[in-house]
Design an enzyme around this catalytic site. Sequence first.
Site, PDB file in Angstrom:
ATOM      1  N   SER A 162       0.827  -1.215   0.000  1.00 15.03           N
ATOM      2  CA  SER A 162       0.000   0.000   0.000  1.00 15.03           C
ATOM      3  C   SER A 162       0.857   1.259   0.000  1.00 15.03           C
ATOM      4  O   SER A 162       0.383   2.325  -0.410  1.00 15.03           O
ATOM      5  CB  SER A 162      -0.885   0.044   1.240  1.00 15.03           C
ATOM      6  N   ALA A 195      -2.532   0.299   9.876  1.00 17.34           N
ATOM      7  CA  ALA A 195      -1.789  -0.976   9.940  1.00 17.34           C
ATOM      8  C   ALA A 195      -1.744  -1.683   8.573  1.00 17.34           C
ATOM      9  O   ALA A 195      -2.717  -1.592   7.822  1.00 17.34           O
ATOM     10  CB  ALA A 195      -2.451  -1.894  10.959  1.00 17.34           C
ATOM     11  N   PRO A 196      -0.645  -2.337   8.239  1.00 15.70           N
ATOM     12  CA  PRO A 196       0.590  -2.508   9.014  1.00 15.70           C
ATOM     13  C   PRO A 196       1.556  -1.309   8.939  1.00 15.70           C
ATOM     14  O   PRO A 196       2.587  -1.329   9.589  1.00 15.70           O
ATOM     15  CB  PRO A 196       1.235  -3.734   8.361  1.00 15.70           C
ATOM     16  N   GLY A 197       1.224  -0.275   8.166  1.00 12.99           N
ATOM     17  CA  GLY A 197       2.052   0.922   8.278  1.00 12.99           C
ATOM     18  C   GLY A 197       2.695   1.455   6.995  1.00 12.99           C
ATOM     19  O   GLY A 197       3.594   2.290   7.067  1.00 12.99           O
ATOM     20  N   ASP A 236      -5.100   2.733  14.445  1.00 12.36           N
ATOM     21  CA  ASP A 236      -5.580   1.429  13.957  1.00 12.36           C
ATOM     22  C   ASP A 236      -5.573   0.455  15.129  1.00 12.36           C
ATOM     23  O   ASP A 236      -4.653   0.496  15.954  1.00 12.36           O
ATOM     24  CB  ASP A 236      -4.658   0.899  12.833  1.00 12.36           C
ATOM     25  N   ASP A 257     -10.606   4.035  17.223  1.00 12.40           N
ATOM     26  CA  ASP A 257     -11.481   3.990  16.056  1.00 12.40           C
ATOM     27  C   ASP A 257     -11.226   5.239  15.193  1.00 12.40           C
ATOM     28  O   ASP A 257     -11.396   6.367  15.669  1.00 12.40           O
ATOM     29  CB  ASP A 257     -12.943   3.957  16.548  1.00 12.40           C
ATOM     30  N   ASP A 299      -6.900   5.283   4.903  1.00  6.44           N
ATOM     31  CA  ASP A 299      -7.018   4.112   4.016  1.00  6.44           C
ATOM     32  C   ASP A 299      -7.900   3.058   4.693  1.00  6.44           C
ATOM     33  O   ASP A 299      -7.685   1.864   4.527  1.00  6.44           O
ATOM     34  CB  ASP A 299      -5.595   3.562   3.751  1.00  6.44           C
ATOM     35  N   LYS A 324     -13.048   3.049  -1.250  1.00  7.93           N
ATOM     36  CA  LYS A 324     -13.167   1.687  -1.804  1.00  7.93           C
ATOM     37  C   LYS A 324     -14.473   1.609  -2.589  1.00  7.93           C
ATOM     38  O   LYS A 324     -15.517   2.050  -2.105  1.00  7.93           O
ATOM     39  CB  LYS A 324     -13.182   0.642  -0.683  1.00  7.93           C
TER      40      LYS A 324
HETATM   41  C1  LIG Z   1      -6.023  -1.384   3.697  1.00  7.42           C
HETATM   42  S1  LIG Z   1      -5.562  -1.446   5.362  1.00  7.42           S
HETATM   43  C2  LIG Z   1      -4.503  -0.085   5.498  1.00  7.42           C
HETATM   44  C3  LIG Z   1      -3.145  -0.300   4.921  1.00  7.42           C
HETATM   45  C4  LIG Z   1      -2.212   0.827   5.233  1.00  7.42           C
HETATM   46  N1  LIG Z   1      -2.593   2.073   4.559  1.00  7.42           N
HETATM   47  C5  LIG Z   1      -0.789   0.514   4.844  1.00  7.42           C
HETATM   48  O1  LIG Z   1      -0.243   1.233   4.020  1.00  7.42           O
HETATM   49  O2  LIG Z   1      -0.199  -0.435   5.394  1.00  7.42           O
HETATM   50  C6  LIG Z   1      -6.987  -0.925   6.177  1.00  7.42           C
HETATM   51  C7  LIG Z   1      -6.842  -0.749   7.670  1.00  7.42           C
HETATM   52  O3  LIG Z   1      -7.964  -0.026   8.135  1.00  7.42           O
HETATM   53  C8  LIG Z   1      -8.171  -0.424   9.466  1.00  7.42           C
HETATM   54  N2  LIG Z   1      -9.503   0.019   9.879  1.00  7.42           N
HETATM   55  C9  LIG Z   1     -10.717  -0.343   9.389  1.00  7.42           C
HETATM   56  N3  LIG Z   1     -11.680   0.282  10.075  1.00  7.42           N
HETATM   57  C10 LIG Z   1     -11.068   1.048  11.008  1.00  7.42           C
HETATM   58  C11 LIG Z   1     -11.533   1.946  12.005  1.00  7.42           C
HETATM   59  N4  LIG Z   1     -12.836   2.153  12.188  1.00  7.42           N
HETATM   60  N5  LIG Z   1     -10.620   2.564  12.777  1.00  7.42           N
HETATM   61  C12 LIG Z   1      -9.294   2.367  12.579  1.00  7.42           C
HETATM   62  N6  LIG Z   1      -8.811   1.543  11.643  1.00  7.42           N
HETATM   63  C13 LIG Z   1      -9.680   0.889  10.870  1.00  7.42           C
HETATM   64  C14 LIG Z   1      -7.989  -1.925   9.441  1.00  7.42           C
HETATM   65  O4  LIG Z   1      -7.647  -2.394  10.736  1.00  7.42           O
HETATM   66  C15 LIG Z   1      -6.825  -2.066   8.445  1.00  7.42           C
HETATM   67  O5  LIG Z   1      -5.586  -2.182   9.122  1.00  7.42           O
END
Ligand SMILES: C[S@@+](CC[C@H](N)C(=O)[O-])C[C@H]1O[C@@H](n2cnc3c(N)ncnc32)[C@H](O)[C@@H]1O
Length: 356
Positions: A193, A226-228, A245, A265, A281, A310
């Site tokens: 990502s 996550a993961p960052g 996250d 959240d 994201d 998305k």
């Molecule tokens: C596509 S991943 C993100 C990848 C990240 N941008 C990267 O570069 O590694 C989506 C993330 O959104 C988090 N997520 C989904 N709903 C969330 C919420 N309400 N609050 C915080 N994180 C959330 C999920 O735990 C997941 O880790």
Amino acid sequence: MTDSALFCLCRAGFEPELAAELSERAARAGHPGYARTQRNSGYVEFVLEDAAAASRALPWSALIFARQKLVRLADLRGLDPSDRIAPMLAALDAVGGAGLNVSSFGELWVEHPDSDEGKPLAGLARSFGNALRPALRKAGWLSKHDDPSRPRLHVVFLAGDHAVLAMSEPLDSAPWPLGIPRLKMHPDAPSRSALKLEEALLTLLDPEERERRVRDNMQAADLGAAPGGWTWVLMRNGMKVTSVDNGPLRQALLDSGRVDHLRADGFTWQPKRTLDWMVCDMVESPARVAERMATWFRENWCRQAIFNLKLPMKKRWEETRICLEAFEHQAHRPLIVRARQLYHDREEITVFATPR
Ligand SMILES: C[S@@+](CC[C@H](N)C(=O)[O-])C[C@H]1O[C@@H](n2cnc3c(N)ncnc32)[C@H](O)[C@@H]1O
């Protein structure tokens, strides 16, 4: 005689979205037309009365689903593999005679759609380009050295015996062949990502903006971090990041001393003071993300943002339009908004926004 048409490349599978976007935007700009598409072909032809004028009215940078935007000059079918060059020169002479406003092109790109059918044509495109270039120079159609101030000539192979001849303005088209910026995955990046945010910074900001807007010691928040990968890109650009996250972040990010991980959240967390950047994201419905992003701007919690929407549903163009309109409306302030389906985006688009 070939119809007047725009010829646009897109992610395979997103032809209906690009067709709908072109139809709607061209009609609004006073250039109605109709799209010809084939699912998974990776391109859309948009037939209309004056493609050159329509192209000027529809800047490439404002199109969300077009990786590349070209004005078609000729559609050459039934090409003989033993001599594809002569019909191309003849076609150029014919459009030249019909008032093509170009004495010679600044560059030649030989391409193919980024589709299952198009990808095997990469070798042909490369070798044919090497053969066509000297022939074009000899006939006076191509400048001796690459000249980005002149229109670019494109040959797009759709099959071994079928090519589209087209042109683009270098300042109003993607600066990468096939409309694809080639970015290398860094071995330290926590996820693929990371390439999405790198591409977003490269394509949604111009070089002057990147210099001004992406700086050392800026404060940023990354929602759904996550993961960052995105956090890592911000950190590498010198920023201090609050990464929100419930999932785990790569240890190296935490060890850097520039990243705070909050298990919270992303839809309710808010910063204590205005941040330079917010990126997001989170995998959620685009309407919900757009609404939350609008809240950030309405409340002045950030000066600029990049977020991902998305689009897993069927009517993806309609959903895109509705979400972006709702975002701007709910922000309650005039915004600059740029949206694009990046090469590294899948069923999604990426948006840059900042107050005007
Ligand atoms: C596509 S991943 C993100 C990848 C990240 N941008 C990267 O570069 O590694 C989506 C993330 O959104 C988090 N997520 C989904 N709903 C969330 C919420 N309400 N609050 C915080 N994180 C959330 C999920 O735990 C997941 O880790």
